[in-house]
Design a protein around this motif. Structure first.
Motif, PDB file in Angstrom:
ATOM      1  N   GLY A  65      -3.397   9.223  -2.147  1.00 33.42           N
ATOM      2  CA  GLY A  65      -2.032   9.228  -1.647  1.00 33.42           C
ATOM      3  C   GLY A  65      -1.981   8.707  -0.221  1.00 33.42           C
ATOM      4  O   GLY A  65      -2.938   8.108   0.295  1.00 33.42           O
ATOM      5  N   MET A  66      -0.859   8.950   0.445  1.00 41.79           N
ATOM      6  CA  MET A  66      -0.696   8.464   1.812  1.00 41.79           C
ATOM      7  C   MET A  66      -1.621   9.187   2.785  1.00 41.79           C
ATOM      8  O   MET A  66      -2.062   8.595   3.775  1.00 41.79           O
ATOM      9  CB  MET A  66       0.760   8.658   2.255  1.00 41.79           C
ATOM     10  CG  MET A  66       1.693   7.593   1.745  1.00 41.79           C
ATOM     11  SD  MET A  66       3.358   7.750   2.417  1.00 41.79           S
ATOM     12  CE  MET A  66       3.058   7.601   4.159  1.00 41.79           C
ATOM     13  N   LEU A 119       0.831  -1.204   0.000  1.00 41.69           N
ATOM     14  CA  LEU A 119       0.000   0.000   0.000  1.00 41.69           C
ATOM     15  C   LEU A 119       0.866   1.254   0.000  1.00 41.69           C
ATOM     16  O   LEU A 119       0.580   2.225  -0.712  1.00 41.69           O
ATOM     17  CB  LEU A 119      -0.923  -0.002   1.221  1.00 41.69           C
ATOM     18  CG  LEU A 119      -2.089  -0.997   1.202  1.00 41.69           C
ATOM     19  CD1 LEU A 119      -2.774  -1.036   2.560  1.00 41.69           C
ATOM     20  CD2 LEU A 119      -3.088  -0.627   0.116  1.00 41.69           C
ATOM     21  N   LEU A 120       1.933   1.240   0.805  1.00 38.87           N
ATOM     22  CA  LEU A 120       2.817   2.400   0.873  1.00 38.87           C
ATOM     23  C   LEU A 120       3.555   2.607  -0.443  1.00 38.87           C
ATOM     24  O   LEU A 120       3.763   3.740  -0.869  1.00 38.87           O
ATOM     25  CB  LEU A 120       3.811   2.227   2.022  1.00 38.87           C
ATOM     26  CG  LEU A 120       3.220   2.202   3.437  1.00 38.87           C
ATOM     27  CD1 LEU A 120       4.309   1.946   4.463  1.00 38.87           C
ATOM     28  CD2 LEU A 120       2.501   3.493   3.740  1.00 38.87           C
ATOM     29  N   ARG A 165       1.041   4.312  -2.747  1.00 31.25           N
ATOM     30  CA  ARG A 165       0.535   5.644  -2.392  1.00 31.25           C
ATOM     31  C   ARG A 165       1.640   6.669  -2.156  1.00 31.25           C
ATOM     32  O   ARG A 165       1.437   7.861  -2.405  1.00 31.25           O
ATOM     33  CB  ARG A 165      -0.312   5.537  -1.115  1.00 31.25           C
ATOM     34  CG  ARG A 165      -1.476   4.564  -1.194  1.00 31.25           C
ATOM     35  CD  ARG A 165      -2.542   5.035  -2.165  1.00 31.25           C
ATOM     36  NE  ARG A 165      -3.733   4.196  -2.120  1.00 31.25           N
ATOM     37  CZ  ARG A 165      -4.795   4.445  -1.376  1.00 31.25           C
ATOM     38  NH1 ARG A 165      -4.815   5.527  -0.603  1.00 31.25           N
ATOM     39  NH2 ARG A 165      -5.832   3.637  -1.388  1.00 31.25           N
ATOM     40  N   LEU A 166       2.804   6.236  -1.671  1.00 29.07           N
ATOM     41  CA  LEU A 166       3.864   7.174  -1.306  1.00 29.07           C
ATOM     42  C   LEU A 166       4.338   8.036  -2.474  1.00 29.07           C
ATOM     43  O   LEU A 166       4.502   9.252  -2.317  1.00 29.07           O
ATOM     44  CB  LEU A 166       5.044   6.426  -0.674  1.00 29.07           C
ATOM     45  CG  LEU A 166       6.232   7.278  -0.214  1.00 29.07           C
ATOM     46  CD1 LEU A 166       5.769   8.301   0.829  1.00 29.07           C
ATOM     47  CD2 LEU A 166       7.334   6.392   0.358  1.00 29.07           C
ATOM     48  N   PRO A 167       4.589   7.481  -3.676  1.00 28.72           N
ATOM     49  CA  PRO A 167       5.041   8.346  -4.781  1.00 28.72           C
ATOM     50  C   PRO A 167       4.053   9.461  -5.112  1.00 28.72           C
ATOM     51  O   PRO A 167       4.468  10.574  -5.473  1.00 28.72           O
ATOM     52  CB  PRO A 167       5.182   7.365  -5.948  1.00 28.72           C
ATOM     53  CG  PRO A 167       5.395   6.032  -5.311  1.00 28.72           C
ATOM     54  CD  PRO A 167       4.569   6.059  -4.073  1.00 28.72           C
ATOM     55  N   LYS A 168       2.757   9.203  -4.984  1.00 27.93           N
ATOM     56  CA  LYS A 168       1.762  10.233  -5.297  1.00 27.93           C
ATOM     57  C   LYS A 168       1.825  11.378  -4.296  1.00 27.93           C
ATOM     58  O   LYS A 168       1.765  12.557  -4.672  1.00 27.93           O
ATOM     59  CB  LYS A 168       0.364   9.612  -5.312  1.00 27.93           C
ATOM     60  CG  LYS A 168       0.169   8.581  -6.412  1.00 27.93           C
ATOM     61  CD  LYS A 168      -1.265   8.090  -6.463  1.00 27.93           C
ATOM     62  CE  LYS A 168      -1.458   7.133  -7.615  1.00 27.93           C
ATOM     63  NZ  LYS A 168      -2.851   6.668  -7.735  1.00 27.93           N
ATOM     64  N   THR A 169       1.959  11.036  -3.020  1.00 30.18           N
ATOM     65  CA  THR A 169       2.077  12.087  -2.011  1.00 30.18           C
ATOM     66  C   THR A 169       3.375  12.868  -2.174  1.00 30.18           C
ATOM     67  O   THR A 169       3.400  14.086  -1.976  1.00 30.18           O
ATOM     68  CB  THR A 169       1.997  11.474  -0.601  1.00 30.18           C
ATOM     69  OG1 THR A 169       0.713  10.860  -0.430  1.00 30.18           O
ATOM     70  CG2 THR A 169       2.171  12.537   0.468  1.00 30.18           C
ATOM     71  N   ILE A 183       5.509   5.635  10.712  1.00 31.97           N
ATOM     72  CA  ILE A 183       6.941   5.314  10.639  1.00 31.97           C
ATOM     73  C   ILE A 183       7.571   5.932   9.396  1.00 31.97           C
ATOM     74  O   ILE A 183       8.651   6.553   9.456  1.00 31.97           O
ATOM     75  CB  ILE A 183       7.144   3.790  10.648  1.00 31.97           C
ATOM     76  CG1 ILE A 183       6.761   3.198  12.014  1.00 31.97           C
ATOM     77  CG2 ILE A 183       8.596   3.445  10.328  1.00 31.97           C
ATOM     78  CD1 ILE A 183       7.652   3.617  13.144  1.00 31.97           C
ATOM     79  N   ILE A 184       6.926   5.796   8.239  1.00 28.46           N
ATOM     80  CA  ILE A 184       7.464   6.357   7.000  1.00 28.46           C
ATOM     81  C   ILE A 184       7.552   7.874   7.098  1.00 28.46           C
ATOM     82  O   ILE A 184       8.529   8.499   6.653  1.00 28.46           O
ATOM     83  CB  ILE A 184       6.594   5.938   5.808  1.00 28.46           C
ATOM     84  CG1 ILE A 184       6.741   4.440   5.543  1.00 28.46           C
ATOM     85  CG2 ILE A 184       6.977   6.714   4.564  1.00 28.46           C
ATOM     86  CD1 ILE A 184       8.146   4.012   5.173  1.00 28.46           C
TER      87      ILE A 184
END
Length: 314
Positions: free
Chosen positions: A266-267, A90-91, A94-98, A288-289
């Motif tokens: 996103g995240m 999931l991360l 979603r992470l690249p979009k955020t 955490i991320i």
């Protein structure tokens, strides 16, 4: 320089370890423990015991922490019960979009705030300075959701210039293919930062204008434009560089609300949905991320500051 970077790196690692300890403690402070929080209040005592045994929650706390720490550092953040998918996957989605949303809003912030702050300092205590200061205070105090709703109402519903919803497709490509749908989220997130950055830039330029090196350059016959852009600007940007690193947590907090308003996958939206459904593994993974990103941003800002300002190395 190398010694300074190593010291800051060691401090960053220590901060990350402290964050993991806090997250671990919060995990064990959940009502009924992690098992009850994930399985729900209707879970039987046998189901809770089986869950604790399967996930190692029946072991001593110190053993649990080091096992959890090893999993976090290898990218294993658990499994989302609600979405039936690993938190790591999931991360990754979603992470690249955020990151793109935050990066584009940060670029827009710097492009607008730096010249605005410089012009306010040059034209201080005049009409433009007062007007810009008033708008800065308004946007600085306004909640993110309020600005987002106003943006949708004015530029989407009334004028019809931009879509009210961000691109919904998977992947990064649709963000740039449907960039008109990204305008409102980017501007909404940037307006909050522009207000603060422009005020910092204005104060920093005013502080440097009165320094001795400026008067020396003026006495040598340097033009006002050369003094401003060749001498003052470089020193005035030093606080802004520090502010860029410190703005990462604020950007994520703003992205959480902004992504929820514009339904941007996103995240921030992931965390919002996980909070509504009590999906604690997803929430912990996002925390955490975000902590890692914040520490990395501060470390990068410190190193950049040391490169630009030789006084830091002393």
């Amino acid at each position: 320089m190398i010694g300074y970077i190593l010291r800051r790196l060691a401090q960053s690692i220590l901060v990350v370890l402290v964050v993991t300890i806090i997250v671990f403690i919060l995990l064990h402070q959940l009502p009924g423990g992690a098992a009850r929080a994930i399985l729900g209040p209707r879970a039987t005592a046998l189901q809770v015991a089986q869950f604790n045994a399967a996930n190692g929650y029946d072991q001593p706390l110190l053993v649990q922490y080091f096992r959890q720490l090893g999993e976090w550092f290898t990218g294993n953040f658990g499994f989302s019960i609600k979405l039936n998918q690993s938190v790591s996957s999931l991360l990754v989605q979603r992470l690249p979009k955020t990151i793109i949303l935050s990066l584009l809003s940060l670029i827009l912030t710097v492009i607008v705030a730096v010249p605005l702050g410089i012009y306010q300092a040059v034209r201080r205590n005049r009409s433009f300075d007062y007007i810009a200061t008033g708008f800065s205070f308004i946007f600085y105090a306004a909640p993110t959701f309020f600005i987002g709703i106003i943006m949708i109402e004015v530029f989407s519903q009334n004028l019809g210039w931009f879509p009210p919803e961000a691109p919904q497709s998977n992947g990064i490509g649709p963000i740039f293919e449907q960039f008109d749908a990204m305008v409102l989220p980017i501007v909404t997130l940037a307006l909050l930062s522009i207000a603060g950055f422009s005020r910092y830039m204005r104060s920093s330029v005013l502080d440097n204008i009165d320094q001795d090196y400026v008067r020396t350059a003026q006495a040598k016959g340097a033009s006002p434009r050369r003094v401003l852009y060749h001498h003052v600007l470089r020193n005035a940007l030093i606080p802004i560089i520090t502010l860029l690193g410190l703005s990462l947590p604020a950007l994520f907090a703003g992205a959480l609300v902004t992504e929820s308003i514009f339904n941007f996958p996103g995240m921030g939206l992931l965390f919002w949905q996980a909070a509504q459904s009590s999906d604690y593994p997803v929430e912990l993974g996002v925390v955490i991320i975000t902590a890692f990103a914040t520490v990395a941003g501060n470390l990068l800002a410190d190193v950049s500051l040391a490169v630009i300002d030789p006084r830091v190395k002393l």
